[in-house]
Enzyme design. Structure first.
Site, PDB file in Angstrom:
ATOM      1  N   ASP A  66      36.937 123.011  98.065  1.00 58.05           N
ATOM      2  CA  ASP A  66      37.825 122.101  98.779  1.00 58.05           C
ATOM      3  C   ASP A  66      37.092 120.905  99.368  1.00 58.05           C
ATOM      4  O   ASP A  66      35.891 120.938  99.604  1.00 58.05           O
ATOM      5  CB  ASP A  66      38.555 122.847  99.894  1.00 58.05           C
ATOM      6  CG  ASP A  66      37.582 123.479 100.892  1.00 58.05           C
ATOM      7  OD1 ASP A  66      36.608 124.099 100.444  1.00 58.05           O
ATOM      8  OD2 ASP A  66      37.802 123.354 102.110  1.00 58.05           O
ATOM      9  N   GLU A  67      37.851 119.859  99.634  1.00 59.10           N
ATOM     10  CA  GLU A  67      37.446 118.695 100.423  1.00 59.10           C
ATOM     11  C   GLU A  67      36.101 118.099 100.005  1.00 59.10           C
ATOM     12  O   GLU A  67      35.248 117.795 100.832  1.00 59.10           O
ATOM     13  CB  GLU A  67      37.414 119.059 101.918  1.00 59.10           C
ATOM     14  CG  GLU A  67      38.781 119.387 102.478  1.00 59.10           C
ATOM     15  CD  GLU A  67      38.781 119.661 103.970  1.00 59.10           C
ATOM     16  OE1 GLU A  67      39.784 119.316 104.636  1.00 59.10           O
ATOM     17  OE2 GLU A  67      37.790 120.221 104.479  1.00 59.10           O
TER      18      GLU A  67
END
Length: 862
Positions: A539-540
C-alpha cells in the site's frame, strides 16, 4: 578541475567561516551540563491556533524556566520534535524550522537568533499540512541535541499525559476541522441525549447471560444445569488439545474437572466433545446443554473448539466452585471463513505478552486470523536469522542522523533507544506466538510491508551494505540490498517519508524477499504448523518512486514483456513476489491499492500464480470515490477481506472529543455501536456521513459515477478489524483502543443480524444493540477486567435538570459515579439525585477501571 569562479567562491567561504569563528557567530553552543539543565527545566509547549485558516496554524512556545540562557547567533544546538502533521519550513526570529524525515522536525538557530534569556519566552508560529483537533496529534519527548553531546529530552514532554505540553482545545477554530464541521464535540449533555434510546431499550431486556457472538440458531429453555466438580469431560482422541484447553479454562473459572479420552466410560454428569465430519460446513458445531449432560459436536476440531467457547461464554467473570448454565440447544456456523484482527506493531512495539493476550481474546470471540503487521517505516519487529541488521538497527529508534546504529527517531520515541515503541520478537517469541495461536485455531498471517512502507528494511540493509563493503565483501554486501545507490527519484509519502520504497528493479530485492519467507516458513514448521498466507503489504507507495533509478531504466531497456515503464513496476513487483510465494505453496495477500493501478483498475489477476490472492479493502472514504474497490477486486477474481476504515479502524477515536486518542482521517469517530452496526453484505448501505458529518443521501450522486454491483459475492473472504499504532505507544493504550470494539467486530464476522439490509431496520438494530450492550457491561467487560487487561470505558452522559442529576451510559449496566466536590470524593449514581451544584463531575466505573471524567452542567432553560 575547478573553474576560476569556483576558486573565488571557495576562498570567500573560508573567509566567511574564519570571520564567523572570530566573532563567535558559530560558537553559540552549550555544554552538556547546560543542555541537561535547560531541558530539565525549560517548558516546551504546543498549541493549535486556527484549523480553519487557509493552512492550519499552530505554535511552539519555549519558556526558559532554567538557569541557562540560549546564546544568540548560529550554533550547533538543535531542538527536535515529533509532529504527525508535516510542518512548512519557516524562519522566525532567527530560528529555522524544517522537516527532517517522517514526523521528525528540527528547530535550529541562525545568525539572526537573538537568544533566549533566563525567564524569557519565545513563540514559533507554523503552518501544518492538515488540521489538528486532538491532543494525540502531538507527540511526547521533544529534545535538544548538539554535535558531540548527549541529546536530552525536555522533561515536561517526557510523559504520556499530553496535557502537560499541549495547550487546551477550547475554541471552535481549534476543535473543528472544516467550516462547517457538522460533528458536535461530545459533552456530558450530548452523550445523555445520544444514550437515551439504548437505555430505554435495555430497560425492557433480560440481562441473563447469552452466547457472544450470537449463534446462527439457539433456543434457550427453562431451567439451568449446575456445573461443578462432579462433572467429567470425555473427548474424541483428536480433540485432546481442545479438551485440555477447556479443562484449563474451567479451572480458571473455579471448576476443576477430570477428563479422559472417550474410550474411558463416564458415569454421572458428563461433557462430551465429539467431531462429526458428516457436517460439511467448516468450523460449525452443535451444542446441547441439559441438566446432566453437555454435548458439543464439531464439524471439525475448530467447530468443537467454538462449541467450547460458547459454553465458556455463558460463565460469569467471577470464579466460583459452581456455575449455573442455561439449558439450551444451538446449531451454529460462522458467517465468514476470515474473521480477522490486524495488529500493527511496526509503528510501536508493545511486547509478546500483549500479543498473547490479544490472541486469547480473539479465541474467546471466535476470531480466527491474526494479521501481524511486522514491518514498517518506523520498525522491523521480527528476528530473521542471517540478517541481524534488521533488528539490531531496524527494531530500535534513537537520535542517529547517519542511521548506522538505529533508525531515526519517530512517533514520540525521543532520542534514546530506551524510548517508547522499540523492540522485536525473537524467533523463539514468534514460534511461541504461533503455537499459542494455533492451539486456539487462529492462523497468524505475517505481513512484510513492501515495496512502500519499507524504510526500516531499506535502512537496515543499507547499513549492512556499508559495513560489508568496508570489509571488502562487495558481493555479500549487495546480496540483499534494497536500494539503488544511484537512484535520484523524488517523492514524499502520506507519512512524509522521502526514502521508504524498496527498489523493485534490483535482483537483490527478490533475494531478500525469498530469504525472509524461507525463514518465516522455518519458524512455522518449528511451531508444529505451516505458513499458509504471506501478506506483502503493497500500500501507499510514494508517487514518483523509481522514476529516476538507473536500475529501473536498465530493466526497461531489456525489453522484458510487461515492464515497459514506471507504471508497470508495481504489478511487476507483485508478480515476482507471487512467483516466490506460489513456488513455496503460499497464498498471497496485500492491501487493496497494492493490487490496483488506480481507483478503478485492478492488476490483471491472471498474472499472479497463487491459487488465492487476498486483498484488504480499506480505503472507503465515500466522497473520495474509492469505496467500491472491494467489489471491483472481487469481480476481478481477487478475494477481498472487508477492512473499511470508516467502521473497522480501531485506531480512530471512540467519540468526538480532543481528549480521545487516535487519527480521524476516515471517520471522526468509531464507537462500539458503529462497529456493531456495520453491514458487510451491504457495503454501500454503510455510507452514512461524509467526512465533514454531512448525511449521505445519494452515494452515486456524491461519487459522480455508477457504483459497481458485487457480481461475485463468493469471492468475499470475510472481514477484519485494524489497529494502527502511530499514536499508541504503550500496551495499555493499545488495549484501550481495541476493546471493547473487537467484540462487535467478532459478532458481525460470525453472525448476520436480521435487521441488516440495503435499508436496515433502525428500530430492530437499536433493540439488538441494546441487548448486546448489556452483555458487554454485565459479562464481557468484567471478564476482560478479571484477566488484567485494559479496555475503554465510555464517559457517561449527564445533565442537571431542575436541581436533579440525570445520568446514563452508552453501555447500560455500567456503574456511574458522581462528585460534587471536584473529584475529592465519589458517590454511586443509581437514580435521579438532588444536587445543589450547577456543575457535577461524572465517570463510569467497572472494577478498578474508570472512564475519563466529564462535567454535567445545568440544562439550559433552568
Amino acid at each position: 578541475m575547478k573553474s576560476a569562479g569556483q576558486h573565488i567562491a571557495a576562498r570567500l567561504g573560508a573567509l566567511t567561516l574564519a570571520l564567523g569563528l572570530a566573532q563567535g557567530v558559530f560558537a553559540a553552543n552549550l555544554s552538556q551540563q547546560q543542555l541537561n539543565e535547560f531541558a530539565g527545566k525549560a517548558q516546551l509547549r504546543f498549541g493549535v491556533v486556527n484549523n480553519l485558516a487557509a493552512k492550519p496554524q499552530a505554535k511552539l512556545t519555549l519558556t526558559n524556566d532554567s538557569g541557562t540562557a540560549l546564546p544568540a547567533g548560529q550554533g550547533e544546538w538543535r531542538i527536535y520534535f515529533h509532529s504527525v502533521r508535516k510542518l512548512d519550513s519557516t524562519l522566525i526570529d532567527g530560528l529555522s524550522l524544517r522537516h527532517v524525515q517522517g514526523d521528525l522536525h528540527e528547530l535550529a538557530p541562525t545568525v539572526g537568533f537573538k537568544g533566549l534569556a533566563v525567564g524569557a519566552s519565545l513563540s514559533v508560529p507554523y503552518t501544518a499540512s492538515a488540521h489538528m483537533v486532538s491532543y494525540t496529534d502531538f507527540m511526547p519527548r521533544a529534545f535538544i541535541a548538539q554535535q558531540g553531546a548527549d541529546a536530552v529530552v525536555f522533561a515536561n514532554t517526557d510523559t504520556e499525559n499530553l496535557k502537560e505540553f499541549v495547550e487546551p482545545f477550547t475554541k471552535a477554530e481549534q476543535l473543528q476541522r472544516f467550516s462547517p464541521d457538522l460533528y458536535p464535540i461530545a459533552t456530558a449533555a450530548t452523550r445523555y441525549q445520544d444514550n437515551l434510546a439504548v437505555n430505554q431499550a435495555a430497560a425492557k431486556l433480560d440481562a441473563s447471560p447469552k452466547i457472544i457472538p450470537t449463534p446462527a440458531d439457539v433456543k434457550y429453555r427453562k431451567g439451568t444445569a449446575t456445573l461443578d466438580s462432579s462433572w467429567q469431560i470425555r473427548y474424541a482422541g483428536r480433540l485432546t488439545s481442545e479438551a485440555n484447553y477447556f479443562a484449563d479454562q474451567l479451572k480458571t473459572a473455579g471448576v476443576t474437572l477430570t477428563s479422559a479420552a472417550d474410550h474411558v466410560a463416564a458415569t454421572g454428569k458428563v461433557i462430551e466433545l465429539k467431531v462429526d465430519s458428516a457436517n460439511a460446513t467448516a468450523e460449525a458445531y452443535t451444542l446441547d446443554i441439559a441438566a446432566d449432560k453437555i454435548t458439543i459436536i464439531g464439524s471439525d476440531n475448530a467447530g468443537a473448539f467454538y462449541g467450547i467457547q460458547s459454553v465458556l461464554s455463558l460463565l460469569p467473570a467471577q470464579a466460583a466452585s459452581s456455575h449455573a448454565l442455561p439449558l439450551l440447544s444451538a446449531k451454529d456456523a460462522p458467517r465468514y471463513s476470515w474473521r480477522g484482527m490486524q495488529y500493527d506493531m511496526g509503528r510501536n512495539f508493545h511486547g509478546k505478552d500483549v500479543t498473547l493476550r490479544l490472541i486469547e481474546q480473539m479465541a474467546r470471540y471466535k476470531l480466527n486470523k491474526l494479521h501481524l503487521h511486522l514491518t514498517e517505516d518506523e520498525g522491523w519487529r521480527l528476528e530473521i536469522p542471517g540478517l541481524p541488521e534488521l533488528t539490531d538497527i531496524g527494531a530500535k529508534r534513537c537520535f542517529d542522523l547517519t542511521e548506522q546504529t538505529c533508525l531515526l527517531t519517530q512517533l514520540g520515541t525521543g532520542p534514546h533507544a530506551s524510548g517508547s515503541g522499540n523492540g522485536y520478537y525473537t524467533t523463539a517469541d514468534f514460534i511461541e506466538i504461533i503455537k499459542f495461536a494455533s492451539a486456539r485455531h487462529i492462523e497468524v498471517v505475517p505481513e512484510i510491508d513492501m515495496p512502500g512502507h519499507a524504510r526500516a528494511a531499506v535502512k537496515s540493509m543499507e547499513a549492512r551494505y556499508k559495513k560489508l563493503l568496508k570489509a571488502g565483501k562487495k558481493a555479500e554486501a549487495e546480496q540483499y540490498l534494497l536500494s539503488d545507490p544511484l537512484d535520484k527519484s523524488q517523492y514524499i509519502t502520506v507519512q512524509s517519508y522521502t526514502d521508504n520504497s524498496i527498489n523493485v528493479c534490483l535482483p537483490s530485492t527478490y533475494a531478500f524477499v525469498d530469504k525472509v519467507i524461507y525463514e518465516l516458513q522455518q519458524m512455522y514448521r518449528k511451531a508444529g504448523t505451516k505458513l499458509v498466507t504471506f501478506h506483502m503489504g503493497g500500500d501507499e507507495v510514494g508517487a514518483g518512486s523509481w522514476t529516476a533509478s538507473p536500475a529501473c531504466n536498465a530493466l526497461f531497456a531489456k525489453g522484458e514483456q510487461g515492464v515497459a515503464g514506471p507504471a508497470d513496476l508495481k504489478p511487476y513487483f507483485v508478480s515476482k513476489v507471487s512467483a516466490i510465494t506460489s513456488a513455496r505453496g503460499l497464498d498471497l495477500a496485500g492491501w487493496e491499492d497494492g493490487l490496483m493501478y488506480d481507483p478503478v483498475n485492478t492488476f490483471n489477476r491472471s498474472q499472479f500464480a497463487n491459487k488465492h490472492v487476498l486483498a484488504n479493502a480499506w480505503d472507503n472514504i465515500w466522497e473520495w470515490g474509492v469505496a467500491d474497490r472491494a467489489y471491483r477486486l472481487a469481480n476481478a477474481g481477487y478475494e477481498p477481506i472487508l477492512s473499511p476504515a470508516t467502521h473497522l479502524y480501531f485506531d480512530h477515536p471512540h467519540e468526538v472529543n480532543p481528549e480521545e486518542r487516535g487519527y480521524y482521517w476516515a471517520a471522526r469517530y468509531t464507537d462500539t455501536a458503529k462497529v456493531f452496526g456495520f453491514m458487510p453484505d451491504n457495503l454501500y448501505a454503510n455510507a452514512d456521513k461524509a467526512r465533514n458529518g454531512a448525511p449521505i443521501e445519494n452515494l452515486e450522486a456524491l461519487v459522480g459515477r455508477a457504483m459497481p454491483a458485487l457480481e461475485k459475492p463468493e469471492n468475499l473472504r470475510g472481514m477484519q478489524g485494524q489497529v494502527w499504532t502511530e499514536t499508541i505507544r504503550t500496551g495499555a493504550q493499545m488495549e484501550q483502543m481495541i476493546y471493547p470494539r473487537l467484540i462487535p467486530l467478532a459478532e458481525r464476522a460470525w453472525h448476520k443480524a436480521p435487521w441488516e439490509g440495503d435499508r436496515p431496520d433502525a428500530a430492530a438494530r437499536t433493540a439488538d444493540w441494546a441487548a448486546f450492550a448489556v452483555q458487554l457491561s454485565v459479562k464481557e467487560l468484567p471478564k476482560l477486567a478479571a484477566l488484567g487487561g485494559d479496555f475503554y470505558l465510555p464517559p457517561p452522559g449527564g445533565v442537571v435538570d431542575d436541581g436533579k442529576l440525570l445520568a446514563n451510559t452508552a453501555l447500560p449496566g455500567l456503574a456511574i459515579e458522581f462528585s460534587i466536590d471536584n473529584g475529592l470524593s465519589w458517590n454511586a449514581y443509581t437514580d435521579e439525585h438532588a444536587v445543589s451544584k450547577s456543575e457535577v463531575l461524572l465517570r463510569t466505573r467497572l472494577g478498578e477501571g474508570t472512564s475519563r471524567v466529564t462535567t454535567a452542567e445545568t440544562k439550559q432553560g433552568n
